[in-house]
Design a protein around this motif. Structure first.
Motif, PDB file in Angstrom:
ATOM      1  N   ALA A 235       0.835  -1.207   0.000  1.00 22.13           N
ATOM      2  CA  ALA A 235       0.000   0.000   0.000  1.00 22.13           C
ATOM      3  C   ALA A 235       0.867   1.253   0.000  1.00 22.13           C
ATOM      4  CB  ALA A 235      -0.932  -0.003   1.206  1.00 22.13           C
ATOM      5  N   TRP A 236       1.910   1.256   0.826  1.00 20.44           N
ATOM      6  CA  TRP A 236       2.811   2.428   0.855  1.00 20.44           C
ATOM      7  C   TRP A 236       3.499   2.617  -0.490  1.00 20.44           C
ATOM      8  CZ3 TRP A 236       8.042   3.121   0.050  1.00 20.44           C
ATOM      9  CH2 TRP A 236       8.532   4.401   0.339  1.00 20.44           C
ATOM     10  N   ARG A 238       2.495   1.850  -3.474  1.00 19.68           N
ATOM     11  CA  ARG A 238       1.580   2.409  -4.477  1.00 19.68           C
ATOM     12  C   ARG A 238       1.270   3.876  -4.184  1.00 19.68           C
ATOM     13  NH1 ARG A 238      -1.078  -2.538  -3.419  1.00 19.68           N
ATOM     14  NH2 ARG A 238      -2.590  -1.416  -2.122  1.00 19.68           N
ATOM     15  N   TRP A 239       1.140   4.186  -2.907  1.00 17.57           N
ATOM     16  CA  TRP A 239       0.688   5.514  -2.483  1.00 17.57           C
ATOM     17  C   TRP A 239       1.783   6.570  -2.540  1.00 17.57           C
ATOM     18  CZ3 TRP A 239       2.558   7.932   2.039  1.00 17.57           C
ATOM     19  CH2 TRP A 239       1.895   9.096   2.418  1.00 17.57           C
ATOM     20  N   SER A 242       2.449   8.612  -5.617  1.00 20.86           N
ATOM     21  CA  SER A 242       1.244   9.142  -6.258  1.00 20.86           C
ATOM     22  C   SER A 242       0.737  10.426  -5.624  1.00 20.86           C
ATOM     23  CB  SER A 242       0.130   8.091  -6.225  1.00 20.86           C
ATOM     24  OG  SER A 242      -0.326   7.890  -4.898  1.00 20.86           O
ATOM     25  N   ARG A 279      -4.973   8.865   4.245  1.00 22.86           N
ATOM     26  CA  ARG A 279      -6.089   7.919   4.429  1.00 22.86           C
ATOM     27  C   ARG A 279      -5.827   6.551   3.806  1.00 22.86           C
ATOM     28  NH1 ARG A 279     -10.998  12.100   3.122  1.00 22.86           N
ATOM     29  NH2 ARG A 279     -10.959  13.228   5.129  1.00 22.86           N
ATOM     30  N   PRO A 280      -5.229   6.474   2.610  1.00 19.72           N
ATOM     31  CA  PRO A 280      -4.952   5.133   2.060  1.00 19.72           C
ATOM     32  C   PRO A 280      -4.065   4.290   2.969  1.00 19.72           C
ATOM     33  CG  PRO A 280      -4.765   6.792   0.342  1.00 19.72           C
ATOM     34  CD  PRO A 280      -4.901   7.536   1.636  1.00 19.72           C
ATOM     35  N   ARG A 283      -6.103   3.036   6.011  1.00 22.84           N
ATOM     36  CA  ARG A 283      -7.026   1.945   5.680  1.00 22.84           C
ATOM     37  C   ARG A 283      -6.293   0.622   5.447  1.00 22.84           C
ATOM     38  NH1 ARG A 283      -9.888   6.139   2.521  1.00 22.84           N
ATOM     39  NH2 ARG A 283      -8.716   5.513   0.664  1.00 22.84           N
ATOM     40  N   SER A 284      -4.965   0.654   5.496  1.00 23.11           N
ATOM     41  CA  SER A 284      -4.160  -0.552   5.276  1.00 23.11           C
ATOM     42  C   SER A 284      -3.835  -1.199   6.610  1.00 23.11           C
ATOM     43  CB  SER A 284      -2.861  -0.198   4.547  1.00 23.11           C
ATOM     44  OG  SER A 284      -3.136   0.423   3.314  1.00 23.11           O
TER      45      SER A 284
END
Length: 458
Positions: A235-236, A238-239, A242, A279-280, A283-284
Motif C-alpha cells: 500500500a505504501w 503504491r501511495w 502518487s 487515508r490510504p 485503511r491498510s
C-alpha cells in the motif's frame, strides 16, 4: 632546472598547519574513531583544518612525502573510506561557518558543518536546504553524493541546489591549489560534484546553496504490527509516489524481534490536508499508533533525527533503488529475511523519491552526476551490532538479502557504499561513469584522492 627546484621544495618540506593530532597525543584515540565502529584504523597524522590554507598545506605535505591521504568531515562513510592506516586524514569538521543571504536566497556553507547545525543556522533566517535526516552527517559528503531527504520530492536533492563549490585540488607534481567550480568556471567539476561522491577529485571546503523560505510543516507517523507487512508495504509503495510532491515519506520494517512497521513523512501543508492524504495508509492493515501534527520546520528536523539516535555502534548497510513497486515475491523476501535477522537491530528502510511531479525525477539522469532520477523509492538494508563475534553473520545476512532482492531493484546510492558490490561503478554512477572518469583525469591526474571505490583515472 624544474626538477632541481622540485627537489629543493621537497627537501625544505611544507609545514602542516591547523590542529595536528598524531599517535601519542591525548586526543588521538578519539580523533581516529569513525562513526561506524566496525572500522578501527590508525592514521599517521590527523590534520583538523580551520582554513583553506590548512587544507592546501596538508595536501602538499602528503604529496611531498608520498603519504596516502583521506578526506573526512562527518565521519559517516559507511565503509570507512574517510580513514586510513598509516596515512593522513584531512579533517575539515572545524570549518563550520554558515552565512545566509536571504535577499539572494543563497547560503554559503563551509564543508565541516553537520546537518543539525546547517538546519539550525538557516532556521534563524526561516530558510531551509533540502538535505538529509541524520543530525551529525557532514553536509559535504551528503551534498557531493546526492543528498536525499524529506524535502526532496518538492525541492530536489541537496546536490540539485548546489550552485558553487570551492575545492582544493592537487596541482603539478607536489602542489595544491584552490579553484571555484560553478556554471561559468570549471562547470565540469560542478557537474561531477552534484552526485559524483565525496573525496574523488579534491577537498571541497565551501559550498553555495540555493535555499527556500520555510516556516511550518506537517508531519505524520503511523505504526503497525509486523503481521500487517503484506498489507502495509504494498500500500505504501503504491501511495508514496502518487501523492503531491509536497509530501515525502518513508517506511521502515523492523526485524520480527522488534515487530513493528512505521511510516513517517513531511508535508509542506496543513495537518488537516495531511490527515486526508494519508487515508490510504490508515485503511491498510490495523494501525496501532497514529500521529499527525503541524510543527515549526526545525522541530520536524529533530523529530526525524531522533530515529538515528542510540543506534548500535557497528553496522553493515547496503542500498538499492526501486523503479516500480515490489511484487508479492519481493515483499515475501523482506518477510523471510527479517524473520531470520541476525539480531533485533536489523531493518529495511525506504523513502519516496519519484512520482507525481517530483523535483528529483524532473532532472535528466545526465544533467548531474547523480543518475538515479527515475527511481520511485530508495532502499536501505541494514544490520547493526555491538560485539565483534556478531560481525560475520550480520555482514553475510546483508549480502544475502541484497542478492535475494536483486531481481526487483537496481543500483545503489553512492552515500550507501558497499564494498561487496562487484560492479560498483555501474551501481553508483550508471551512464555517468565515463564522464566522471574524464573529470577525474582532468582534476586529479596523479590519483592523489583515492580509496577503495574512488573514481579511477583510467
Amino acid at each position: 632546472m624544474v626538477d632541481i627546484l622540485a627537489q629543493n621544495r621537497r627537501k625544505a618540506g611544507t609545514r602542516l598547519t591547523g590542529r595536528i593530532v598524531r599517535p601519542g597525543n591525548p586526543s588521538y584515540r578519539t580523533a581516529r574513531l569513525e562513526f561506524n565502529r566496525r572500522f578501527s584504523k590508525f592514521p599517521r597524522v590527523i590534520v583538523f583544518c580551520r582554513r583553506t590554507e590548512d587544507v592546501i598545506h596538508a595536501v602538499k605535505w602528503a604529496r611531498e612525502r608520498g603519504v596516502r591521504l583521506r578526506v573526512r568531515s562527518g565521519r559517516h562513510s559507511y565503509e570507512g573510506f574517510s580513514s586510513v592506516n598509516g596515512g593522513m586524514i584531512i579533517d575539515v569538521s572545524e570549518m563550520n561557518k554558515v552565512k545566509v543571504d536571504r535577499k539572494r536566497m543563497i547560503a554559503h556553507v563551509q564543508t565541516g558543518n553537520p546537518l543539525a547545525r546547517v538546519y539550525r543556522k538557516l532556521w534563524e533566517k526561516r530558510v531551509a536546504l533540502p538535505a538529509g535526516t541524520a543530525p551529525d552527517v557532514g553536509v559535504g559528503g551528503l551534498a557531493l553524493g546526492g543528498g536525499i531527504g524529506l524535502l526532496s520530492r518538492k525541492y530536489g536533492l541537496t546536490c540539485d541546489n548546489l550552485q558553487q563549490v570551492k575545492m582544493v585540488v592537487a596541482s603539478g607534481r607536489f602542489g595544491a591549489k584552490t579553484i571555484m567550480a560553478n556554471k561559468k568556471k570549471h562547470s565540469d567539476l560542478l557537474w561531477a560534484s552534484r552526485g559524483g561522491g565525496g573525496g574523488n577529485f579534491g577537498v571541497a571546503t565551501a559550498y553555495t546553496f540555493r535555499i527556500r523560505p520555510i516556516k511550518t510543516v506537517s508531519i505524520y507517523s503511523i505504526t503497525w504490527r509486523w503481521r500487517d507487512l503484506e498489507k502495509v508495504f504494498p500500500a505504501w509503495q503504491r501511495w508514496a509516489p502518487s501523492v503531491t510532491n509536497r509530501l515525502t515519506s518513508t517506511i521502515e520494517v523492523a526485524s520480527r524481534q522488534v515487530g513493528t512497521i512505521e511510516s513517517t513523512g513531511q508535508l509542506l501543508g496543513s495537518a488537516s490536508e495531511l490527515q486526508r492524504l494519508i487515508r490510504p495508509l490508515l485503511r491498510s492493515g490495523t494501525p496501532v499508533k497514529v500521529m499527525v501534527r503541524t510543527v515549526p520546520f526545525i522541530e520536524a528536523t529533530r523529530f526525524f533525527a531522533a530515529a538515528d539516535l542510540n543506534l548500535e555502534p557497528k553496522f553493515k548497510i547496503t542500498g538499492a533503488y526501486g523503479f516500480q513497486p515490489l511484487p508479492r515475491e519481493g515483499v515475501q523476501i523482506i518477510r523471510e529475511f527479517l524473520s531470520k535477522a541476525p539480531n533485533r537491530h536489523s531493518s529495511v528502510w525506504c523513502q519516496s523519491l519519484g512520482g507525481a511531479g517530483s523535483a528529483v525525477s524532473r532532472v535528466s539522469p545526465t544533467a548531474t552526476a547523480y543518475p538515479h532520477r527515475k527511481a520511485e523509492t530508495i532502499y536501505e538494508l541494514s544490520a547493526r551490532w555491538r560485539n565483534d563475534d556478531e560481525q560475520l553473520r550480520n555482514i553475510r545476512w546483508v549480502k544475502r538479502f541484497r542478492r535475494a532482492l536483486h531481481p526487483f531493484v537496481k543500483g545503489d546510492y553512492v552515500n550507501f557504499p558497499d564494498l561487496q558490490i562487484k560492479n560498483w561503478p555501474k551501481a553508483y554512477y550508471g551512464v555517468n561513469f565515463a564522464r566522471l572518469k574524464q573529470v577525474k583525469q582532468k582534476y586529479d591526474p596523479h590519483n592523489v584522492f583515492r580509496f577503495a571505490q574512488s573514481i579511477p583515472v583510467k
